[in-house]
Scaffold this active site. Sequence first.
Site: not given
Ligand SMILES: O=P(O)(O)OC[C@H]1O[C@](O)(CO)[C@@H](O)[C@@H]1O
Length: 549
Positions: A208, A214, A268-269, A354, A385, A513
């Site tokens: 987003k 990452e 995002g979620r 979240e 199990h 972060k």
């Molecule tokens: O789509 P992006 O901006 O890379 O964010 C990834 C995820 O990181 C977050 O902001 C949490 O760090 C989530 O809410 C989001 O889904």
Amino acid sequence: MRQPLLTTTAAYQALQSHAADAKDWHLRDLFAAEPQRFPTLTVDAAGLFLDYSKNRISQRTVELLTDLARERGVEGQRDAMFSGEKINLTEQRSVLHTALRMPRGKQFVVDGQDINGDVHAVLDRIKAFTDRVRNGNWLGYSGKPITDIVNIGIGGSDLGPKMAVLALRSYAHPRLKMHFVSNVDGHDMDAVLTNLNQETTLFIVASKTFTTAETMLNAQTARRWFLCEGKEEDLARHFVAVSTNTEAVTKFGIDPDNMFPFWDWVGGRYSVWSAIGLSVALAVGFGYFETFLAGAHEMDEHFRTAPLEQNMPVLLALIGFWNREFIGASSLSIAPYHQDLNRFPAYLQQLDMESNGKRVTKGGQPVDTATCPVVWGECGTNAQHAYFQLLHQGTDIVPIDFIAALLPTHDLAGHHDALLANCFAQSEAFMKGKTAEEVRAELTAQGLPEAKIDELVPHRTFPGNRPSNTILMEHLTPATLGALIALYEHKTFVQGVLWDIASFDQWGVELGKVLAKKIQAELEGDVDPAAHDSSTNGLIVMAKGAKIE
Ligand SMILES: O=P(O)(O)OC[C@H]1O[C@](O)(CO)[C@@H](O)[C@@H]1O
């Protein structure tokens, strides 16, 4: 409007005194006394069926809970969300994931912008692109069709698409293999790249913000890997992006023509319905992706219009609230009895925790009750199990959501009855338990000596009275999956309203972060860290030492 603290409200106090009366209820007795409990405490919507009868509630409990929902303004806040009001207060944004699944042509203007038009323009681009890739007309640099698609993203840009692609496995395109890389841990990317060929691999960089550390590192690694064989000018055939940030996408080197946009009013979620679902559309085809959206829309319409007493997301939220506040359940276990829903618990972890893992009200005051439970789970029957022992006989009460399809999407004989038998047996066992008298009678019938029976009875007794919901659908299809996800989205929303917390931000992920950035610089540089506590300093020194040895 500023809400009073929850415990000061008349509806909460009425629930508190009702809970005191309900303290000694046992589900066994409730079922024995009410032959109509199943038809009374069940509801249908959008191809889903919810049985909430195996909770420690009566019809009076439901009345009091819906009173609370009304007092907290669930209906008004729901309408505010659907109409595009900026209910994400801390970020001053609308919350409009529901607009992503609105049928074409339903005019919907927010802040002067035709949102329905924007959404469907992007859907048209998704259709054109996914058709080309699936038909074999989108070619890699050496003229071969794409065989492997790697979605690079994390959190909402990974969990939703990955869960949905797996859930709709039986609809998947036979040539296209889908891969998901999310972790900054290079082992994740390494495991995927090992088996791929640059000529036939397409990367989707899904973020987003297009700033998530990452994802940016993984995207750079994928780019470097691609350039080991391909050339700079070939990148456009092998890299596409999904983002709200055109500038950063362009800076990364992805042609804006290969970027599928979405908007800051999609959390995002909550973004699997947007272009973040590109990998889903590639896997199952645009037609099924549309059906997935339609299933969610059907649940939206139900949530928007059904009276609270017959409203599935509202009821699921109220039951969860009751279990959290008055049964003392600090966690919620999700048990899909469907292997293709294997990633659903992980998806719900982000959605719920979240959103509602917050400890202050929207007005900034500390909340005066518990909020979101810890959400976790695993597919049945594997879970049985592993940890069901604790759920049956441990000291904590852990409510469970069982999720199953009445019919399988495979044709292997003998499996589905066995699966459903286990699902229904577990909820029955959690509800009924097994009394000491029943255990004693069973052991006596086996002819065990009295002393042995006395020794075994406490170990073999099940308290029961453990709450669960069962959610059924006929088949797991794109439509029922869409409805299922939307059900939990709206459940999360309603609970956020009850607790008066800001469900649509996620400030809690920021501190780690920032610290990670600082420590990464220390790990990569040659200054010895001293600025941290002794534990953190010690760990950094160990990691640096290991690199030197
Ligand atoms: O789509 P992006 O901006 O890379 O964010 C990834 C995820 O990181 C977050 O902001 C949490 O760090 C989530 O809410 C989001 O889904």
